[in-house]
Design a protein around this motif. Structure first.
Motif, PDB file in Angstrom:
ATOM      1  N   VAL A 238       0.837  -1.201   0.000  1.00  0.00           N
ATOM      2  CA  VAL A 238       0.000   0.000   0.000  1.00  0.00           C
ATOM      3  C   VAL A 238       0.877   1.260   0.000  1.00  0.00           C
ATOM      4  CG1 VAL A 238      -0.331   0.109   2.517  1.00  0.00           C
ATOM      5  CG2 VAL A 238      -2.027   1.119   0.989  1.00  0.00           C
ATOM      6  N   PHE A 239       1.999   1.222   0.709  1.00  0.00           N
ATOM      7  CA  PHE A 239       2.910   2.367   0.704  1.00  0.00           C
ATOM      8  C   PHE A 239       3.605   2.503  -0.645  1.00  0.00           C
ATOM      9  CE2 PHE A 239       3.494   2.089   5.582  1.00  0.00           C
ATOM     10  CZ  PHE A 239       2.451   2.963   5.792  1.00  0.00           C
ATOM     11  N   ASP A 240       3.999   1.380  -1.224  1.00  0.00           N
ATOM     12  CA  ASP A 240       4.632   1.426  -2.551  1.00  0.00           C
ATOM     13  C   ASP A 240       3.680   2.033  -3.581  1.00  0.00           C
ATOM     14  OD1 ASP A 240       6.892   0.238  -1.452  1.00  0.00           O
ATOM     15  OD2 ASP A 240       6.372  -1.784  -2.159  1.00  0.00           O
ATOM     16  N   ALA A 241       2.408   1.632  -3.514  1.00  0.00           N
ATOM     17  CA  ALA A 241       1.400   2.162  -4.439  1.00  0.00           C
ATOM     18  C   ALA A 241       1.184   3.658  -4.213  1.00  0.00           C
ATOM     19  CB  ALA A 241       0.084   1.400  -4.293  1.00  0.00           C
ATOM     20  N   ALA A 242       1.120   4.074  -2.947  1.00  0.00           N
ATOM     21  CA  ALA A 242       0.914   5.491  -2.633  1.00  0.00           C
ATOM     22  C   ALA A 242       2.114   6.321  -3.088  1.00  0.00           C
ATOM     23  CB  ALA A 242       0.672   5.677  -1.136  1.00  0.00           C
ATOM     24  N   LYS A 243       3.312   5.833  -2.889  1.00  0.00           N
ATOM     25  CA  LYS A 243       4.512   6.559  -3.317  1.00  0.00           C
ATOM     26  C   LYS A 243       4.568   6.661  -4.839  1.00  0.00           C
ATOM     27  CE  LYS A 243       7.306   5.623   0.776  1.00  0.00           C
ATOM     28  NZ  LYS A 243       8.558   5.035   1.290  1.00  0.00           N
ATOM     29  N   ALA A 244       4.182   5.601  -5.535  1.00  0.00           N
ATOM     30  CA  ALA A 244       4.138   5.649  -7.007  1.00  0.00           C
ATOM     31  C   ALA A 244       3.093   6.666  -7.465  1.00  0.00           C
ATOM     32  CB  ALA A 244       3.844   4.259  -7.584  1.00  0.00           C
ATOM     33  N   TRP A 245       1.964   6.719  -6.774  1.00  0.00           N
ATOM     34  CA  TRP A 245       0.912   7.701  -7.075  1.00  0.00           C
ATOM     35  C   TRP A 245       1.459   9.109  -6.891  1.00  0.00           C
ATOM     36  CZ3 TRP A 245      -1.794  11.844  -5.441  1.00  0.00           C
ATOM     37  CH2 TRP A 245      -3.073  12.069  -5.953  1.00  0.00           C
ATOM     38  N   LEU A 246       2.125   9.336  -5.762  1.00  0.00           N
ATOM     39  CA  LEU A 246       2.699  10.660  -5.490  1.00  0.00           C
ATOM     40  C   LEU A 246       3.787  11.017  -6.506  1.00  0.00           C
ATOM     41  CD1 LEU A 246       2.825  10.416  -1.597  1.00  0.00           C
ATOM     42  CD2 LEU A 246       1.430  12.030  -2.930  1.00  0.00           C
ATOM     43  N   ASP A 247       4.589  10.045  -6.897  1.00  0.00           N
ATOM     44  CA  ASP A 247       5.605  10.297  -7.936  1.00  0.00           C
ATOM     45  C   ASP A 247       4.939  10.809  -9.210  1.00  0.00           C
ATOM     46  OD1 ASP A 247       7.764   9.477  -6.348  1.00  0.00           O
ATOM     47  OD2 ASP A 247       7.856   7.456  -7.254  1.00  0.00           O
ATOM     48  N   ARG A 248       3.854  10.167  -9.619  1.00  0.00           N
ATOM     49  CA  ARG A 248       3.141  10.591 -10.832  1.00  0.00           C
ATOM     50  C   ARG A 248       2.527  11.976 -10.636  1.00  0.00           C
ATOM     51  NH1 ARG A 248       1.109   5.606 -10.279  1.00  0.00           N
ATOM     52  NH2 ARG A 248      -1.068   6.253 -10.256  1.00  0.00           N
ATOM     53  N   TYR A 249       1.921  12.200  -9.475  1.00  0.00           N
ATOM     54  CA  TYR A 249       1.307  13.498  -9.194  1.00  0.00           C
ATOM     55  C   TYR A 249       2.345  14.613  -9.271  1.00  0.00           C
ATOM     56  CZ  TYR A 249      -0.928  17.363  -6.839  1.00  0.00           C
ATOM     57  OH  TYR A 249      -1.404  18.617  -6.541  1.00  0.00           O
ATOM     58  N   PHE A 250       3.451  14.452  -8.587  1.00  0.00           N
ATOM     59  CA  PHE A 250       4.466  15.500  -8.562  1.00  0.00           C
ATOM     60  C   PHE A 250       5.206  15.630  -9.889  1.00  0.00           C
ATOM     61  CE2 PHE A 250       4.030  14.962  -3.868  1.00  0.00           C
ATOM     62  CZ  PHE A 250       3.586  16.250  -3.617  1.00  0.00           C
ATOM     63  N   ALA A 251       5.070  14.633 -10.763  1.00  0.00           N
ATOM     64  CA  ALA A 251       5.632  14.723 -12.117  1.00  0.00           C
ATOM     65  C   ALA A 251       4.671  15.424 -13.073  1.00  0.00           C
ATOM     66  CB  ALA A 251       5.972  13.332 -12.637  1.00  0.00           C
ATOM     67  N   GLY A 252       3.527  15.878 -12.558  1.00  0.00           N
ATOM     68  CA  GLY A 252       2.573  16.617 -13.378  1.00  0.00           C
ATOM     69  C   GLY A 252       1.492  15.771 -14.016  1.00  0.00           C
ATOM     70  N   LYS A 253       1.402  14.532 -13.627  1.00  0.00           N
ATOM     71  CA  LYS A 253       0.328  13.664 -14.121  1.00  0.00           C
ATOM     72  C   LYS A 253      -0.908  13.897 -13.255  1.00  0.00           C
ATOM     73  CE  LYS A 253       3.428  11.651 -16.736  1.00  0.00           C
ATOM     74  NZ  LYS A 253       3.806  12.403 -17.876  1.00  0.00           N
ATOM     75  N   ALA A 254      -2.018  13.288 -13.629  1.00  0.00           N
ATOM     76  CA  ALA A 254      -3.261  13.437 -12.872  1.00  0.00           C
ATOM     77  C   ALA A 254      -3.779  12.068 -12.430  1.00  0.00           C
ATOM     78  CB  ALA A 254      -4.308  14.160 -13.718  1.00  0.00           C
ATOM     79  N   PRO A 255      -3.070  11.406 -11.498  1.00  0.00           N
ATOM     80  CA  PRO A 255      -3.545  10.091 -11.055  1.00  0.00           C
ATOM     81  C   PRO A 255      -4.880  10.216 -10.318  1.00  0.00           C
ATOM     82  CG  PRO A 255      -1.751  10.849  -9.655  1.00  0.00           C
ATOM     83  CD  PRO A 255      -1.884  11.848 -10.770  1.00  0.00           C
ATOM     84  N   LEU A 256      -5.642   9.153 -10.355  1.00  0.00           N
ATOM     85  CA  LEU A 256      -6.974   9.138  -9.739  1.00  0.00           C
ATOM     86  C   LEU A 256      -6.932   8.494  -8.356  1.00  0.00           C
ATOM     87  CD1 LEU A 256      -8.959   7.938 -12.880  1.00  0.00           C
ATOM     88  CD2 LEU A 256      -8.704  10.287 -12.030  1.00  0.00           C
ATOM     89  N   GLN A 257      -7.803   8.947  -7.480  1.00  0.00           N
ATOM     90  CA  GLN A 257      -7.878   8.381  -6.137  1.00  0.00           C
ATOM     91  C   GLN A 257      -8.256   6.901  -6.165  1.00  0.00           C
ATOM     92  OE1 GLN A 257      -9.617  11.115  -7.078  1.00  0.00           O
ATOM     93  NE2 GLN A 257      -8.642  12.760  -5.947  1.00  0.00           N
TER      94      GLN A 257
END
Length: 179
Positions: free
Chosen positions: A50-69
Protein backbone atom coordinates in the motif's frame (compact mmCIF):
# COMPACT_ATOMS: atom_id res chain seq x y z
CA UNK A 1 -2.09 -2.04 14.03
CA UNK A 2 -1.12 1.04 12.02
CA UNK A 3 2.10 1.59 10.12
CA UNK A 4 3.88 4.66 8.83
CA UNK A 5 6.55 5.61 6.36
CA UNK A 6 7.80 8.85 4.87
CA UNK A 7 8.06 10.33 1.40
CA UNK A 8 10.13 13.35 0.43
CA UNK A 9 8.14 15.66 -1.83
CA UNK A 10 8.45 19.14 -3.35
CA UNK A 11 6.15 20.43 -0.58
CA UNK A 12 8.11 18.81 2.24
CA UNK A 13 8.38 15.49 3.99
CA UNK A 14 5.14 13.53 3.94
CA UNK A 15 4.12 10.86 6.43
CA UNK A 16 1.92 8.07 5.14
CA UNK A 17 -0.17 5.87 7.46
CA UNK A 18 -1.81 2.54 6.69
CA UNK A 19 -3.46 -0.37 8.42
CA UNK A 20 -1.52 -2.74 6.19
CA UNK A 21 -4.19 -3.00 3.50
CA UNK A 22 -5.41 0.56 2.93
CA UNK A 23 -4.04 4.08 3.22
CA UNK A 24 -5.44 5.84 6.30
CA UNK A 25 -3.37 9.01 6.34
CA UNK A 26 -1.11 11.38 4.45
CA UNK A 27 0.20 14.45 6.26
CA UNK A 28 2.73 17.06 5.24
CA UNK A 29 5.31 17.72 7.96
CA UNK A 30 3.98 20.36 10.34
CA UNK A 31 0.43 20.01 9.10
CA UNK A 32 -2.39 20.86 11.48
CA UNK A 33 -4.11 17.73 12.87
CA UNK A 34 -1.06 15.62 11.96
CA UNK A 35 -1.97 11.98 12.57
CA UNK A 36 -4.95 12.76 14.79
CA UNK A 37 -7.33 10.29 13.13
CA UNK A 38 -5.07 7.29 13.75
CA UNK A 39 -6.38 5.69 16.98
CA UNK A 40 -3.06 4.26 18.16
CA UNK A 41 0.66 4.78 17.82
CA UNK A 42 2.03 3.98 14.38
CA UNK A 43 4.93 1.61 13.81
CA UNK A 44 7.40 2.68 11.14
CA UNK A 45 7.43 0.12 8.37
CA UNK A 46 8.34 0.81 4.78
CA UNK A 47 7.92 -1.65 1.95
CA UNK A 48 4.24 -2.40 2.41
CA UNK A 49 2.47 -2.75 -0.97
CA UNK A 50 0.00 0.00 0.00
CA UNK A 51 2.91 2.37 0.70
CA UNK A 52 4.63 1.43 -2.55
CA UNK A 53 1.40 2.16 -4.44
CA UNK A 54 0.91 5.49 -2.63
CA UNK A 55 4.51 6.56 -3.32
CA UNK A 56 4.14 5.65 -7.01
CA UNK A 57 0.91 7.70 -7.08
CA UNK A 58 2.70 10.66 -5.49
CA UNK A 59 5.60 10.30 -7.94
CA UNK A 60 3.14 10.59 -10.83
CA UNK A 61 1.31 13.50 -9.19
CA UNK A 62 4.47 15.50 -8.56
CA UNK A 63 5.63 14.72 -12.12
CA UNK A 64 2.57 16.62 -13.38
CA UNK A 65 0.33 13.66 -14.12
CA UNK A 66 -3.26 13.44 -12.87
CA UNK A 67 -3.55 10.09 -11.06
CA UNK A 68 -6.97 9.14 -9.74
CA UNK A 69 -7.88 8.38 -6.14
CA UNK A 70 -9.53 5.12 -7.21
CA UNK A 71 -6.06 3.78 -8.05
CA UNK A 72 -5.37 3.44 -4.32
CA UNK A 73 -7.10 1.61 -1.47
CA UNK A 74 -8.17 4.57 0.70
CA UNK A 75 -9.71 4.23 4.15
CA UNK A 76 -9.76 7.63 5.86
CA UNK A 77 -10.97 7.37 9.45
CA UNK A 78 -13.87 9.64 10.33
CA UNK A 79 -17.59 9.80 10.98
CA UNK A 80 -20.35 9.64 8.34
CA UNK A 81 -20.53 13.42 7.77
CA UNK A 82 -16.80 13.71 7.17
CA UNK A 83 -16.83 10.62 4.95
CA UNK A 84 -19.48 12.23 2.73
CA UNK A 85 -17.49 15.46 2.46
CA UNK A 86 -14.28 13.55 1.66
CA UNK A 87 -16.13 11.58 -1.03
CA UNK A 88 -17.15 14.88 -2.67
CA UNK A 89 -13.54 16.08 -2.48
CA UNK A 90 -12.49 13.01 -4.50
CA UNK A 91 -14.80 14.17 -7.30
CA UNK A 92 -13.06 17.55 -7.76
CA UNK A 93 -11.10 17.19 -11.00
CA UNK A 94 -7.36 17.72 -11.16
CA UNK A 95 -6.80 21.40 -11.88
CA UNK A 96 -10.28 22.36 -10.66
CA UNK A 97 -11.66 24.05 -7.58
CA UNK A 98 -14.93 24.13 -5.68
CA UNK A 99 -16.21 26.34 -2.86
CA UNK A 100 -17.12 25.32 0.66
CA UNK A 101 -20.59 26.70 -0.02
CA UNK A 102 -21.05 24.50 -3.10
CA UNK A 103 -20.14 21.43 -1.09
CA UNK A 104 -22.56 22.54 1.66
CA UNK A 105 -25.41 22.94 -0.89
CA UNK A 106 -24.74 19.49 -2.30
CA UNK A 107 -24.56 17.94 1.17
CA UNK A 108 -27.86 19.61 2.10
CA UNK A 109 -29.54 18.38 -1.09
CA UNK A 110 -28.26 14.82 -0.57
CA UNK A 111 -29.45 14.89 3.06
CA UNK A 112 -32.88 16.31 2.21
CA UNK A 113 -32.18 19.49 4.18
CA UNK A 114 -32.92 23.06 3.15
CA UNK A 115 -29.37 24.19 3.90
CA UNK A 116 -26.12 23.24 5.53
CA UNK A 117 -23.36 25.27 7.10
CA UNK A 118 -20.33 25.93 4.93
CA UNK A 119 -18.40 26.16 8.21
CA UNK A 120 -19.37 22.58 9.09
CA UNK A 121 -18.14 21.52 5.67
CA UNK A 122 -14.95 23.51 6.27
CA UNK A 123 -14.36 21.60 9.49
CA UNK A 124 -14.61 18.28 7.66
CA UNK A 125 -12.42 19.50 4.80
CA UNK A 126 -9.80 20.69 7.29
CA UNK A 127 -9.78 17.31 9.04
CA UNK A 128 -9.18 15.38 5.83
CA UNK A 129 -6.58 12.80 6.88
CA UNK A 130 -5.34 11.98 3.37
CA UNK A 131 -4.14 15.33 2.05
CA UNK A 132 -3.22 15.75 -1.62
CA UNK A 133 -4.72 12.39 -2.64
CA UNK A 134 -8.12 13.44 -1.26
CA UNK A 135 -7.72 16.94 -2.70
CA UNK A 136 -8.86 19.31 0.04
CA UNK A 137 -6.44 21.89 -1.40
CA UNK A 138 -8.93 22.37 -4.27
CA UNK A 139 -11.56 23.90 -1.95
CA UNK A 140 -11.68 27.71 -1.87
CA UNK A 141 -13.81 30.37 -0.25
CA UNK A 142 -16.80 31.86 -2.08
CA UNK A 143 -14.87 35.05 -2.79
CA UNK A 144 -11.89 33.11 -4.17
CA UNK A 145 -10.00 33.21 -0.87
CA UNK A 146 -7.38 30.48 -0.50
CA UNK A 147 -8.30 29.80 3.08
CA UNK A 148 -8.55 26.76 5.26
CA UNK A 149 -5.67 24.50 4.27
CA UNK A 150 -4.20 22.55 7.19
CA UNK A 151 -0.94 22.13 5.26
CA UNK A 152 -0.47 25.91 5.08
CA UNK A 153 -1.31 28.52 2.49
CA UNK A 154 2.06 28.29 0.69
CA UNK A 155 1.53 24.58 0.16
CA UNK A 156 -2.03 25.14 -1.08
CA UNK A 157 -0.81 27.75 -3.57
CA UNK A 158 1.99 25.43 -4.71
CA UNK A 159 -0.40 22.49 -5.23
CA UNK A 160 -2.98 24.54 -7.15
CA UNK A 161 -0.29 26.16 -9.31
CA UNK A 162 1.27 22.74 -9.93
CA UNK A 163 -2.12 21.50 -11.18
CA UNK A 164 -2.45 24.46 -13.54
CA UNK A 165 -5.31 26.19 -11.70
CA UNK A 166 -5.92 29.72 -12.96
CA UNK A 167 -4.85 31.71 -9.89
CA UNK A 168 -5.97 35.09 -11.30
CA UNK A 169 -9.19 35.33 -9.25
CA UNK A 170 -7.88 33.57 -6.15
CA UNK A 171 -6.55 35.55 -3.21
CA UNK A 172 -4.36 34.84 -0.23
CA UNK A 173 -6.04 35.90 3.02
CA UNK A 174 -4.28 38.65 4.96
CA UNK A 175 -4.92 36.89 8.28
CA UNK A 176 -6.22 33.55 9.47
CA UNK A 177 -5.24 30.11 10.65
CA UNK A 178 -4.29 28.80 7.19
CA UNK A 179 -1.29 31.10 6.90
Amino acid sequence: MFYSTTYDSPVGRITLAADGAALNGLWIEGQKYFGDTIPEEMTERGGLPVFDAAKAWLDRYFAGKAPLQCELPLAPIGGPFRQKVWKILCEIPYGGTITYGSIAKRMAAESGKASMSAQAVGGAVGRNPISIIIPCHRVVGASGSLTGYAGGIRTKVWLLTHEGVNMENLTVPKKGTAL
